[in-house]
Design a protein around this motif. Structure first.
Motif, PDB file in Angstrom:
ATOM      1  N   PRO A  88       0.798  -1.237   0.000  1.00 37.40           N
ATOM      2  CA  PRO A  88       0.000   0.000   0.000  1.00 37.40           C
ATOM      3  C   PRO A  88       0.827   1.282   0.000  1.00 37.40           C
ATOM      4  O   PRO A  88       0.510   2.210  -0.720  1.00 37.40           O
ATOM      5  CB  PRO A  88      -0.827  -0.130   1.273  1.00 37.40           C
ATOM      6  CG  PRO A  88      -0.952  -1.584   1.482  1.00 37.40           C
ATOM      7  CD  PRO A  88       0.273  -2.242   0.914  1.00 37.40           C
ATOM      8  N   ASP A  89       1.879   1.348   0.770  1.00 36.61           N
ATOM      9  CA  ASP A  89       2.601   2.619   0.791  1.00 36.61           C
ATOM     10  C   ASP A  89       3.563   2.754  -0.393  1.00 36.61           C
ATOM     11  O   ASP A  89       4.011   3.838  -0.717  1.00 36.61           O
ATOM     12  CB  ASP A  89       3.335   2.811   2.120  1.00 36.61           C
ATOM     13  CG  ASP A  89       4.157   1.597   2.492  1.00 36.61           C
ATOM     14  OD1 ASP A  89       3.581   0.484   2.465  1.00 36.61           O
ATOM     15  OD2 ASP A  89       5.357   1.745   2.761  1.00 36.61           O
ATOM     16  N   LYS A  90       3.864   1.633  -1.077  1.00 34.15           N
ATOM     17  CA  LYS A  90       4.728   1.719  -2.257  1.00 34.15           C
ATOM     18  C   LYS A  90       3.920   1.977  -3.523  1.00 34.15           C
ATOM     19  O   LYS A  90       4.419   2.565  -4.479  1.00 34.15           O
ATOM     20  CB  LYS A  90       5.491   0.395  -2.441  1.00 34.15           C
ATOM     21  CG  LYS A  90       6.483   0.084  -1.356  1.00 34.15           C
ATOM     22  CD  LYS A  90       7.838   0.645  -1.718  1.00 34.15           C
ATOM     23  CE  LYS A  90       8.826   0.528  -0.578  1.00 34.15           C
ATOM     24  NZ  LYS A  90       8.877  -0.807   0.029  1.00 34.15           N
ATOM     25  N   LYS A  91       2.686   1.518  -3.468  1.00 36.55           N
ATOM     26  CA  LYS A  91       1.895   1.514  -4.700  1.00 36.55           C
ATOM     27  C   LYS A  91       1.774   2.911  -5.317  1.00 36.55           C
ATOM     28  O   LYS A  91       1.962   3.104  -6.509  1.00 36.55           O
ATOM     29  CB  LYS A  91       0.497   0.962  -4.412  1.00 36.55           C
ATOM     30  CG  LYS A  91      -0.305   0.707  -5.668  1.00 36.55           C
ATOM     31  CD  LYS A  91      -1.562  -0.080  -5.364  1.00 36.55           C
ATOM     32  CE  LYS A  91      -2.454  -0.107  -6.593  1.00 36.55           C
ATOM     33  NZ  LYS A  91      -3.740   0.518  -6.382  1.00 36.55           N
ATOM     34  N   SER A  92       1.495   3.893  -4.444  1.00 33.33           N
ATOM     35  CA  SER A  92       1.293   5.228  -5.009  1.00 33.33           C
ATOM     36  C   SER A  92       2.600   5.763  -5.584  1.00 33.33           C
ATOM     37  O   SER A  92       2.613   6.485  -6.576  1.00 33.33           O
ATOM     38  CB  SER A  92       0.723   6.166  -3.958  1.00 33.33           C
ATOM     39  OG  SER A  92       1.672   6.370  -2.954  1.00 33.33           O
ATOM     40  N   LYS A  93       3.707   5.381  -4.946  1.00 38.14           N
ATOM     41  CA  LYS A  93       4.990   5.829  -5.482  1.00 38.14           C
ATOM     42  C   LYS A  93       5.284   5.164  -6.830  1.00 38.14           C
ATOM     43  O   LYS A  93       5.828   5.783  -7.743  1.00 38.14           O
ATOM     44  CB  LYS A  93       6.120   5.508  -4.490  1.00 38.14           C
ATOM     45  CG  LYS A  93       6.211   6.521  -3.393  1.00 38.14           C
ATOM     46  CD  LYS A  93       7.423   6.280  -2.520  1.00 38.14           C
ATOM     47  CE  LYS A  93       7.491   7.374  -1.449  1.00 38.14           C
ATOM     48  NZ  LYS A  93       8.398   6.981  -0.351  1.00 38.14           N
ATOM     49  N   THR A  94       4.929   3.897  -6.903  1.00 36.71           N
ATOM     50  CA  THR A  94       5.090   3.193  -8.182  1.00 36.71           C
ATOM     51  C   THR A  94       4.290   3.879  -9.266  1.00 36.71           C
ATOM     52  O   THR A  94       4.774   4.133 -10.373  1.00 36.71           O
ATOM     53  CB  THR A  94       4.579   1.749  -8.033  1.00 36.71           C
ATOM     54  OG1 THR A  94       5.138   1.186  -6.870  1.00 36.71           O
ATOM     55  CG2 THR A  94       4.957   0.915  -9.240  1.00 36.71           C
ATOM     56  N   GLU A  95       3.049   4.215  -8.911  1.00 39.94           N
ATOM     57  CA  GLU A  95       2.191   4.875  -9.892  1.00 39.94           C
ATOM     58  C   GLU A  95       2.758   6.227 -10.296  1.00 39.94           C
ATOM     59  O   GLU A  95       2.717   6.611 -11.460  1.00 39.94           O
ATOM     60  CB  GLU A  95       0.773   5.022  -9.330  1.00 39.94           C
ATOM     61  CG  GLU A  95       0.036   3.702  -9.301  1.00 39.94           C
ATOM     62  CD  GLU A  95      -1.274   3.759  -8.531  1.00 39.94           C
ATOM     63  OE1 GLU A  95      -2.034   2.800  -8.611  1.00 39.94           O
ATOM     64  OE2 GLU A  95      -1.514   4.760  -7.839  1.00 39.94           O
ATOM     65  N   GLN A  96       3.316   6.912  -9.311  1.00 45.51           N
ATOM     66  CA  GLN A  96       3.905   8.212  -9.635  1.00 45.51           C
ATOM     67  C   GLN A  96       5.071   8.069 -10.595  1.00 45.51           C
ATOM     68  O   GLN A  96       5.260   8.879 -11.499  1.00 45.51           O
ATOM     69  CB  GLN A  96       4.391   8.903  -8.360  1.00 45.51           C
ATOM     70  CG  GLN A  96       3.329   9.807  -7.765  1.00 45.51           C
ATOM     71  CD  GLN A  96       3.662  10.186  -6.352  1.00 45.51           C
ATOM     72  OE1 GLN A  96       4.843  10.228  -5.983  1.00 45.51           O
ATOM     73  NE2 GLN A  96       2.645  10.445  -5.561  1.00 45.51           N
ATOM     74  N   SER A  97       5.833   7.012 -10.394  1.00 47.20           N
ATOM     75  CA  SER A  97       6.967   6.770 -11.283  1.00 47.20           C
ATOM     76  C   SER A  97       6.483   6.565 -12.721  1.00 47.20           C
ATOM     77  O   SER A  97       7.063   7.103 -13.670  1.00 47.20           O
ATOM     78  CB  SER A  97       7.732   5.551 -10.792  1.00 47.20           C
ATOM     79  OG  SER A  97       8.594   5.101 -11.784  1.00 47.20           O
ATOM     80  N   ILE A  98       5.393   5.799 -12.851  1.00 44.04           N
ATOM     81  CA  ILE A  98       4.831   5.583 -14.189  1.00 44.04           C
ATOM     82  C   ILE A  98       4.292   6.891 -14.749  1.00 44.04           C
ATOM     83  O   ILE A  98       4.530   7.239 -15.908  1.00 44.04           O
ATOM     84  CB  ILE A  98       3.716   4.511 -14.129  1.00 44.04           C
ATOM     85  CG1 ILE A  98       4.272   3.207 -13.585  1.00 44.04           C
ATOM     86  CG2 ILE A  98       3.128   4.273 -15.505  1.00 44.04           C
ATOM     87  CD1 ILE A  98       3.206   2.214 -13.183  1.00 44.04           C
ATOM     88  N   ASN A  99       3.591   7.633 -13.882  1.00 52.23           N
ATOM     89  CA  ASN A  99       3.045   8.926 -14.314  1.00 52.23           C
ATOM     90  C   ASN A  99       4.112   9.805 -14.922  1.00 52.23           C
ATOM     91  O   ASN A  99       3.950  10.357 -16.007  1.00 52.23           O
ATOM     92  CB  ASN A  99       2.460   9.686 -13.116  1.00 52.23           C
ATOM     93  CG  ASN A  99       1.173   9.095 -12.630  1.00 52.23           C
ATOM     94  OD1 ASN A  99       0.603   8.259 -13.310  1.00 52.23           O
ATOM     95  ND2 ASN A  99       0.728   9.516 -11.472  1.00 52.23           N
ATOM     96  N   SER A 100       5.218   9.942 -14.183  1.00 57.36           N
ATOM     97  CA  SER A 100       6.211  10.899 -14.653  1.00 57.36           C
ATOM     98  C   SER A 100       6.890  10.377 -15.909  1.00 57.36           C
ATOM     99  O   SER A 100       7.277  11.152 -16.789  1.00 57.36           O
ATOM    100  CB  SER A 100       7.232  11.203 -13.560  1.00 57.36           C
ATOM    101  OG  SER A 100       7.916  10.031 -13.229  1.00 57.36           O
ATOM    102  N   GLU A 101       6.974   9.050 -16.034  1.00 58.54           N
ATOM    103  CA  GLU A 101       7.564   8.475 -17.236  1.00 58.54           C
ATOM    104  C   GLU A 101       6.691   8.809 -18.457  1.00 58.54           C
ATOM    105  O   GLU A 101       7.185   9.269 -19.495  1.00 58.54           O
ATOM    106  CB  GLU A 101       7.669   6.955 -17.058  1.00 58.54           C
ATOM    107  CG  GLU A 101       8.388   6.236 -18.169  1.00 58.54           C
ATOM    108  CD  GLU A 101       9.847   6.611 -18.257  1.00 58.54           C
ATOM    109  OE1 GLU A 101      10.420   6.970 -17.201  1.00 58.54           O
ATOM    110  OE2 GLU A 101      10.397   6.564 -19.371  1.00 58.54           O
ATOM    111  N   ILE A 102       5.402   8.620 -18.301  1.00 60.20           N
ATOM    112  CA  ILE A 102       4.486   8.897 -19.409  1.00 60.20           C
ATOM    113  C   ILE A 102       4.496  10.382 -19.737  1.00 60.20           C
ATOM    114  O   ILE A 102       4.577  10.790 -20.893  1.00 60.20           O
ATOM    115  CB  ILE A 102       3.057   8.424 -19.043  1.00 60.20           C
ATOM    116  CG1 ILE A 102       3.027   6.904 -18.969  1.00 60.20           C
ATOM    117  CG2 ILE A 102       2.044   8.919 -20.053  1.00 60.20           C
ATOM    118  CD1 ILE A 102       1.709   6.340 -18.518  1.00 60.20           C
TER     119      ILE A 102
END
Lengths: 365, 396
Positions: free
Chosen positions: B310-324
């Protein structure tokens, strides 16, 4: 009067195929050229004149039951003036038919079979039409009814199948250059819809004129609906700038259908236009021959069908040099002349009939 | 008697079924499946048409004969490519017909490839025939290649017997292979070419050398056009930007770095995609904002942490966000520097603010650099296929 009778629906269906096919084949590029993205606004605006001409045609028919246009024209305007008007209207139908027949042949020549002489198609469709007309109104109305059911369902299917190629955002912006282009398109559409006046030659065969006005209004509504697909679809598919130069946008749309293995449906377009053109030719050829027969006081119009058909073919080949010329004529001249004869003359006739208090009389049938 | 006459007349109709004067016999046709257009040094069009060889297609195609006929090499090639030059495409075709004993038959053309030189000098003069000709279809895919298009066709593919089919499959089924392609047909291409405020971008397809021999093709990025002229070839990470903004990519993968530690990558598979673009204008300043809402699966990772914690998931998503977001913005800055409008911002401005567009249309390309462009991406990791975390040994 013959004892042949057709139903109201059959008569109105003749009108639908007569107008739809020439519209889809010849007028779509004209209207797109005039109205651009706002072609659908033109269509919405043209609804009112369309309803009006449908109403005028039907109420003239109700006022003079069992009489064709050329007959009631003589009742309304007197013998000599009436005959002059009668001939004018017949020439108008004749000219309209030659334009459409030529367009039909040119379509085959330009899009499908370049080596085959255009005469083959013109003669082919006229043989069929002559055969149908000589068999009587009932036959041609039923044939057309049978075809039209297939045509409309195929048309709807085609428009659904082309859906994935369409981007309706291409229709934006709306009214970029004000209402003027849309009005231009409306005039062109009006000139197309006014040819529905030809139904005045078929209505006398209708069994009863009860509710004829209402049904005729519904028909015009249906006709307008039939044009939504091609008018918006061409722009949605090709974008405005590209769709303007296309000679047969609707055909090109159908060509691009590709749903899995269901593709290369050119045949659908050819079928739609060939069968539709049959309806058009039959309706107009019948009207012209019947009109001439009535004007000349002949008892049977059937012997006229072949010579008139030949005349239509020959004239259609001579009245324009090329498809482009035909197209320019339809864009620049046809609207004024068609509206004059198809809309203003019938309105005047109805007005005079109203003023002279001409009512349905028993000896009319 | 009457019925007999009718029957005879019906039989007569049969003669017209072949198409009257236009009848076509299969054994008189050379079916073109792909075409390439190049420009020669002296400014002529060099047209290459790939046709199916009927005899070898019978005994040597569809995989069965391929291994058996291996020794024959080029002789068993099921296709034949012929080239000719002309001052116009149609003249080049006339020259082709001088070489070909059979009539070239165009409706089955799968792909049309422009050579680099032609593309750089403008493709418009080369495509008019393809639009106008009744036997050509606008559903044909268009692509560009590096170097000469002529060289693209004469290679023996390891998968699939027909090179043109291999190329068009390369583009058409890209989504099935989880990569992105533009998939532009001739119809869409001409639509974009004729519309102001948007510039085309085409897939680039090149021969792929494996073990010293060309064995396949490769999708090698996209070519950015300015009107009908190729001005840049993009094959970096920003290639995907156009698919993300314009085409709506689904079933495509995106790689992003793992959060926190700067090592390791994760791969995200897009399964659902929503795009909203916001265009506003104040004075002469145009603001363009791309909003993407993306759902997808976590497909792979090289880092050892539990990314779905749970606490990593949003960071993972953010990483994808910034990549896109990076991909989108990078492609925009690159194209704006070249004065080409890949995202069609001008067209959208025209649609939404026609009045302002009329004053901005002139010299629109040079205004692109001044647009304040932004992208907002929100991704959701919905699933992680069959496992939720890598096989890590928990350390106590």
């Amino acid at each position: 009067m013959n004892k042949e009778a057709i139903s109201k629906t059959q008569a109105l269906m003749l009108g639908i195929s007569g107008i739809t096919v020439s519209g889809h084949l010849l007028f779509i590029p004209v209207i797109l050229n005039l109205a651009g993205r706002d072609a659908w606004i033109s269509l919405a605006l043209a609804l009112f004149p369309a309803l009006y001409i449908g109403y005028v045609t039907a109420s003239l028919a109700c006022r003079f039951p069992g009489k064709t246009i050329v007959e009631y024209v003589q009742t309304i305007c007197g013998k000599w003036l009436g005959r002059a008007f009668g001939w004018l209207i017949i020439v108008y139908f004749f000219h309209d038919l030659t334009l459409n027949v030529r367009g039909f042949g040119e379509f085959y020549n330009a899009a499908i079979t370049p080596r085959t002489p255009i005469l083959v198609y013109l003669i082919g469709i006229h043989i069929l039409a002559v055969y149908a007309i000589r068999s009587g109104v009932e036959v041609l109305a039923r044939t057309n009814q049978f075809f039209l059911v297939i045509l409309i369902s195929m048309g709807i299917m085609a428009s659904l199948l082309t859906m994935r190629n369409k981007d309706y955002l291409n229709l934006l912006p709306i009214m970029e250059y004000g209402i003027k282009p849309a009005l231009g398109g409306m005039v062109s559409l009006m000139s197309l819809f006014t040819t529905i006046f030809v139904l005045g030659m078929v209505f006398p065969f209708v069994q009863s004129t009860r509710n004829l006005k209402r049904n005729s209004l519904i028909t015009m509504g249906v006709l307008v609906l039939m044009f939504i697909g091609p008018l918006t679809g061409a722009i949605a598919t090709f974008g405005l700038e590209r769709s303007i130069g296309l000679n047969f946008p609707t055909f090109l749309m159908l060509r691009d259908i590709k749903v899995g293995q269901l593709q290369r449906l050119d045949l659908v377009a050819v079928l739609l236009w060939s069968l539709g053109s049959f309806g058009k030719v039959v309706l107009f050829l019948h009207a012209i021959t019947l009109g001439i027969a009535k004007l000349c006081g002949m008892s049977d119009y059937r012997m006229l069908v072949v010579p008139v058909a030949v005349l239509v073919i020959v004239t259609s080949l001579y009245n324009s040099d090329s498809f482009i010329e035909l197209y320019r004529f339809l864009r620049d001249f046809y609207p004024y002349y068609s509206i004059l004869i198809g809309l203003i003359v019938p309105s005047l006739l109805l007005a005079v009939a109203l003023l002279r208090k001409m009512h349905p009389n028993p000896e009319g049938g | 008697m009457r019925r007999l006459c009718l029957l005879l007349a019906l039989c007569g109709l049969l003669f017209s079924q072949a198409g009257c004067w236009d009848k076509k016999e299969l054994n008189e046709l050379a079916i073109v499946i792909g075409a390439g257009i190049d420009k020669t040094a002296d400014g002529q069009f060099r047209l290459t048409a790939q046709v199916i060889k009927p005899t070898s297609a019978k005994n040597g195609s569809q995989g069965i004969g391929e291994s058996g006929g291996g020794g024959g090499g080029g002789a068993d090639f099921p296709t034949w490519s012929l080239s000719a030059e002309g001052k116009s495409v149609m003249e080049a075709i006339a020259q082709l017909n001088k070489i070909s004993p059979r009539r070239l038959f165009w409706p089955h053309t799968l792909i049309l490839v422009f050579g680099e030189k032609l593309a750089r000098e403008g493709v418009l003069p080369a495509i008019t025939w393809f639009e106008r000709e009744r036997y050509s279809r606008t559903g044909t895919y268009v692509a560009i290649t590096k170097g000469k298009a002529e060289d693209l066709f004469n290679h023996k593919m390891q998968l699939g017997a027909l090179p043109s089919k291999a190329m068009s499959d390369m583009i058409e089924t890209a989504n099935l292979r989880q990569i992105s392609s533009r998939k532009l047909t001739l119809r869409e291409f001409t639509d974009i070419l004729s519309t102001s405020g948007i510039d085309p971008a085409l897939d680039m397809i090149v021969p792929k050398v494996i073990r010293g021999k060309v064995e396949s093709y490769q999708l090698a990025g996209i070519g950015l056009f300015k009107e009908d002229k190729l001005i840049d070839i993009v094959n970096g990470p920003e290639t995907m930007g156009i698919s993300l903004v314009r085409d709506g990519m689904i079933n495509t993968i995106i790689q992003a770095p793992c959060p926190d530690k700067k090592q390791g990558n994760l791969v995200f598979k897009i399964t659902n995609y929503q795009r909203k673009t916001k265009l506003s204008i104040s004075g002469k300043q145009v603001n363009y904002d791309v909003n993407l809402l993306i759902d997808g699966d976590l497909g792979d990772q090289t880092c050892t942490m539990d990314l779905l914690d749970p606490d990593k998931k949003s960071k993972t998503e953010q990483s994808i966000n910034s990549e896109i977001k990076n991909k989108i913005i990078k492609l925009f800055t690159r194209s704006a520097a070249l004065n080409t409008d890949v995202y069609g911002i001008g067209r959208q401005l025209h649609r939404q603010h026609p009045g302002e567009w009329h004053s901005l249309e002139k010299g629109w390309e040079s205004r692109l650099k001044k647009i304040s462009f932004d992208a907002h991406v929100k991704t959701n990791i919905r699933r992680s296929d069959l496992t939720s975390n890598p096989s890590i040994r928990k350390k106590r």
